[in-house]
Design a protein around this motif. Structure first.
Motif, PDB file in Angstrom:
ATOM      1  N   ARG A  28     -15.806 -19.075 -78.511  1.00 51.13           N
ATOM      2  CA  ARG A  28     -16.799 -18.301 -77.794  1.00 51.13           C
ATOM      3  C   ARG A  28     -17.615 -17.464 -78.767  1.00 51.13           C
ATOM      4  NH1 ARG A  28     -17.593 -20.447 -73.033  1.00 51.13           N
ATOM      5  NH2 ARG A  28     -18.835 -18.577 -72.582  1.00 51.13           N
ATOM      6  N   LEU A  29     -18.903 -17.467 -78.566  1.00 54.16           N
ATOM      7  CA  LEU A  29     -19.828 -16.653 -79.342  1.00 54.16           C
ATOM      8  C   LEU A  29     -20.709 -15.945 -78.327  1.00 54.16           C
ATOM      9  CD1 LEU A  29     -20.849 -15.760 -82.074  1.00 54.16           C
ATOM     10  CD2 LEU A  29     -22.177 -17.863 -82.250  1.00 54.16           C
ATOM     11  N   GLY A  30     -20.271 -14.765 -77.921  1.00 47.89           N
ATOM     12  CA  GLY A  30     -20.920 -14.114 -76.801  1.00 47.89           C
ATOM     13  C   GLY A  30     -20.570 -14.851 -75.520  1.00 47.89           C
ATOM     14  N   GLU A  31     -21.571 -15.120 -74.710  1.00 43.13           N
ATOM     15  CA  GLU A  31     -21.320 -15.790 -73.430  1.00 43.13           C
ATOM     16  C   GLU A  31     -21.355 -17.304 -73.532  1.00 43.13           C
ATOM     17  OE1 GLU A  31     -24.565 -15.251 -70.544  1.00 43.13           O
ATOM     18  OE2 GLU A  31     -25.659 -14.243 -72.162  1.00 43.13           O
ATOM     19  N   TYR A  32     -21.635 -17.835 -74.715  1.00 38.83           N
ATOM     20  CA  TYR A  32     -21.699 -19.284 -74.912  1.00 38.83           C
ATOM     21  C   TYR A  32     -20.734 -19.711 -76.008  1.00 38.83           C
ATOM     22  CZ  TYR A  32     -26.063 -18.630 -72.340  1.00 38.83           C
ATOM     23  OH  TYR A  32     -26.992 -18.275 -71.399  1.00 38.83           O
ATOM     24  N   THR A  33     -20.471 -21.012 -76.098  1.00 41.35           N
ATOM     25  CA  THR A  33     -19.666 -21.531 -77.199  1.00 41.35           C
ATOM     26  C   THR A  33     -20.560 -21.754 -78.422  1.00 41.35           C
ATOM     27  OG1 THR A  33     -20.020 -23.855 -76.628  1.00 41.35           O
ATOM     28  CG2 THR A  33     -18.148 -22.720 -75.582  1.00 41.35           C
ATOM     29  N   VAL A  34     -19.926 -21.915 -79.570  1.00 38.54           N
ATOM     30  CA  VAL A  34     -20.645 -22.226 -80.802  1.00 38.54           C
ATOM     31  C   VAL A  34     -21.464 -23.504 -80.611  1.00 38.54           C
ATOM     32  CG1 VAL A  34     -20.348 -22.961 -83.206  1.00 38.54           C
ATOM     33  CG2 VAL A  34     -19.022 -21.030 -82.317  1.00 38.54           C
ATOM     34  N   LEU A  35     -20.868 -24.523 -80.026  1.00 36.20           N
ATOM     35  CA  LEU A  35     -21.573 -25.789 -79.815  1.00 36.20           C
ATOM     36  C   LEU A  35     -22.787 -25.612 -78.917  1.00 36.20           C
ATOM     37  CD1 LEU A  35     -21.813 -28.853 -80.090  1.00 36.20           C
ATOM     38  CD2 LEU A  35     -20.176 -29.077 -78.202  1.00 36.20           C
ATOM     39  N   GLU A  36     -22.640 -24.864 -77.846  1.00 35.00           N
ATOM     40  CA  GLU A  36     -23.777 -24.650 -76.941  1.00 35.00           C
ATOM     41  C   GLU A  36     -24.931 -23.978 -77.665  1.00 35.00           C
ATOM     42  OE1 GLU A  36     -21.582 -24.150 -72.604  1.00 35.00           O
ATOM     43  OE2 GLU A  36     -21.619 -22.452 -73.987  1.00 35.00           O
ATOM     44  N   ARG A  37     -24.624 -22.992 -78.487  1.00 35.82           N
ATOM     45  CA  ARG A  37     -25.681 -22.301 -79.233  1.00 35.82           C
ATOM     46  C   ARG A  37     -26.312 -23.226 -80.274  1.00 35.82           C
ATOM     47  NH1 ARG A  37     -26.408 -17.056 -78.198  1.00 35.82           N
ATOM     48  NH2 ARG A  37     -24.747 -15.854 -77.180  1.00 35.82           N
ATOM     49  N   SER A  38     -25.518 -24.100 -80.873  1.00 32.91           N
ATOM     50  CA  SER A  38     -26.059 -25.022 -81.875  1.00 32.91           C
ATOM     51  C   SER A  38     -26.989 -26.050 -81.236  1.00 32.91           C
ATOM     52  CB  SER A  38     -24.912 -25.725 -82.612  1.00 32.91           C
ATOM     53  OG  SER A  38     -24.120 -24.792 -83.309  1.00 32.91           O
ATOM     54  N   LEU A  39     -26.678 -26.471 -80.030  1.00 30.15           N
ATOM     55  CA  LEU A  39     -27.487 -27.460 -79.326  1.00 30.15           C
ATOM     56  C   LEU A  39     -28.773 -26.887 -78.735  1.00 30.15           C
ATOM     57  CD1 LEU A  39     -24.840 -29.517 -77.308  1.00 30.15           C
ATOM     58  CD2 LEU A  39     -26.514 -30.474 -78.906  1.00 30.15           C
ATOM     59  N   GLN A  40     -28.741 -25.622 -78.332  1.00 28.06           N
ATOM     60  CA  GLN A  40     -29.810 -25.071 -77.508  1.00 28.06           C
ATOM     61  C   GLN A  40     -31.212 -25.174 -78.114  1.00 28.06           C
ATOM     62  OE1 GLN A  40     -28.832 -24.178 -74.334  1.00 28.06           O
ATOM     63  NE2 GLN A  40     -31.028 -24.456 -74.020  1.00 28.06           N
ATOM     64  N   PRO A  41     -31.405 -24.913 -79.419  1.00 29.86           N
ATOM     65  CA  PRO A  41     -32.774 -25.017 -79.943  1.00 29.86           C
ATOM     66  C   PRO A  41     -33.395 -26.399 -79.740  1.00 29.86           C
ATOM     67  CG  PRO A  41     -31.349 -23.909 -81.526  1.00 29.86           C
ATOM     68  CD  PRO A  41     -30.461 -24.462 -80.458  1.00 29.86           C
ATOM     69  N   PHE A  42     -32.573 -27.435 -79.743  1.00 25.30           N
ATOM     70  CA  PHE A  42     -33.078 -28.800 -79.580  1.00 25.30           C
ATOM     71  C   PHE A  42     -33.278 -29.139 -78.111  1.00 25.30           C
ATOM     72  CE2 PHE A  42     -30.429 -28.388 -83.342  1.00 25.30           C
ATOM     73  CZ  PHE A  42     -31.344 -28.719 -84.326  1.00 25.30           C
ATOM     74  N   LEU A  43     -32.414 -28.630 -77.248  1.00 28.05           N
ATOM     75  CA  LEU A  43     -32.596 -28.831 -75.822  1.00 28.05           C
ATOM     76  C   LEU A  43     -33.866 -28.138 -75.339  1.00 28.05           C
ATOM     77  CD1 LEU A  43     -28.944 -28.324 -74.497  1.00 28.05           C
ATOM     78  CD2 LEU A  43     -30.085 -30.452 -75.159  1.00 28.05           C
ATOM     79  N   ASP A  44     -34.220 -27.026 -75.994  1.00 30.23           N
ATOM     80  CA  ASP A  44     -35.416 -26.268 -75.619  1.00 30.23           C
ATOM     81  C   ASP A  44     -36.703 -26.856 -76.191  1.00 30.23           C
ATOM     82  OD1 ASP A  44     -33.852 -24.467 -74.226  1.00 30.23           O
ATOM     83  OD2 ASP A  44     -33.804 -22.987 -75.847  1.00 30.23           O
ATOM     84  N   ASP A  45     -36.591 -27.766 -77.140  1.00 32.32           N
ATOM     85  CA  ASP A  45     -37.757 -28.278 -77.859  1.00 32.32           C
ATOM     86  C   ASP A  45     -38.224 -29.588 -77.228  1.00 32.32           C
ATOM     87  OD1 ASP A  45     -39.732 -28.960 -79.633  1.00 32.32           O
ATOM     88  OD2 ASP A  45     -38.439 -29.015 -81.403  1.00 32.32           O
ATOM     89  N   ALA A  46     -39.427 -29.587 -76.689  1.00 30.56           N
ATOM     90  CA  ALA A  46     -39.969 -30.782 -76.032  1.00 30.56           C
ATOM     91  C   ALA A  46     -40.163 -31.937 -77.006  1.00 30.56           C
ATOM     92  CB  ALA A  46     -41.296 -30.439 -75.357  1.00 30.56           C
ATOM     93  N   GLN A  47     -40.212 -31.646 -78.310  1.00 28.92           N
ATOM     94  CA  GLN A  47     -40.381 -32.714 -79.298  1.00 28.92           C
ATOM     95  C   GLN A  47     -39.101 -33.512 -79.524  1.00 28.92           C
ATOM     96  OE1 GLN A  47     -43.258 -31.395 -82.722  1.00 28.92           O
ATOM     97  NE2 GLN A  47     -42.032 -29.613 -82.132  1.00 28.92           N
TER      98      GLN A  47
END
Length: 236
Positions: free
Chosen positions: A24-43
């Motif tokens: 856990r890293l705050g309210e999310y897991t390390v993996l979730e935080r690592s993935l999020q910038p790419f999930l947010d990027d339309a490219q």
């Protein structure tokens, strides 16, 4: 431009003591935080999340991740896992499409650094990776010297830090050349520690893009505490 993501997340986290990508890293897991910038990027057109075949979180991840991110079985070492992720993209990625390989244990990637990597990497003939110039003085330990019970070793010499950088991820290369570089290295029994090294063995020198924001790799529990402090500061 569009690009594809390969995220190796099949490691056992031996130094961490457990599968660090699910810490856990705050309210999310390390993996979730690592993935999020790419999930947010339309490219980001999609990609491969590479997991251990017996990962207990597989069913959960399958249910929450968008369909464009597919779960792939990992391999013996990082390079094998990245290769598996690339093979899984074969039917979707064109030979000259960009692929970004990002560590599942790097949850601090900022959108600014990702954007700068994409901007500079897309304009380069080979590709690019985030990195940081070495700031500390470098020491070489005595070869074969026995360590003290504390883990200390004897210093042999001081090395020049000029032109030395610490490699990070994402690392960004064209799909076909990267796959060829990794598969050829593995077929020869070579084990690249990152994608840029495999490309170097093919004669390709990648662009080093300075990361402006902390891009910490979580290796120990102390790193997790540091990551939490950085995230707290970013939120203020």
């Amino acid at each position: 431009m569009r690009y594809w993501l390969v995220m190796p997340a099949a490691g056992a986290g031996r130094r961490f003591g457990s599968a660090k990508q699910y810490a856990r890293l705050g309210e999310y897991t390390v993996l979730e935080r690592s993935l999020q910038p790419f999930l947010d990027d339309a490219q980001c057109a999609g990609g491969s999340l590479v997991l251990a075949s017996d990962d207990p979180q597989r069913a959960h991840l399958q249910s929450v991740l968008p369909a464009r991110i597919r779960l792939i079985d990992g391999g013996e070492e990082r390079a094998h896992s990245v290769c598996n992720g690339l093979r899984a993209l074969e039917a979707r990625a064109a030979p000259d499409d960009w692929v970004l390989v990002h560590d599942a244990a790097r949850p601090m990637l900022s959108s600014a650094d990702l954007g700068e990597l994409l901007r500079l990497g897309a304009a380069d003939a080979v590709g690019a990776l985030l990195a940081t110039p070495v700031a500390d003085t470098l020491k070489r330990a005595l070869a074969g010297g026995a360590s003290q019970p504390s883990g200390a070793v004897r210093c042999e010499s001081t090395l020049s830090r000029d032109a030395l950088w610490l490699a990070q991820t994402p690392q960004m290369f064209r799909f076909a050349p990267l796959r060829q570089a990794l598969e050829q290295a593995l077929s020869l029994g070579r084990r690249p520690t990152d994608e840029a090294q495999a490309m170097e063995w093919q004669g390709h020198a990648a662009l080093l893009v300075p990361s402006r924001d902390p891009n910490l790799k979580v290796t120990t529990r102390a790193d997790l505490s540091l990551a939490e402090a950085i995230l707290s500061r970013r939120a203020t």
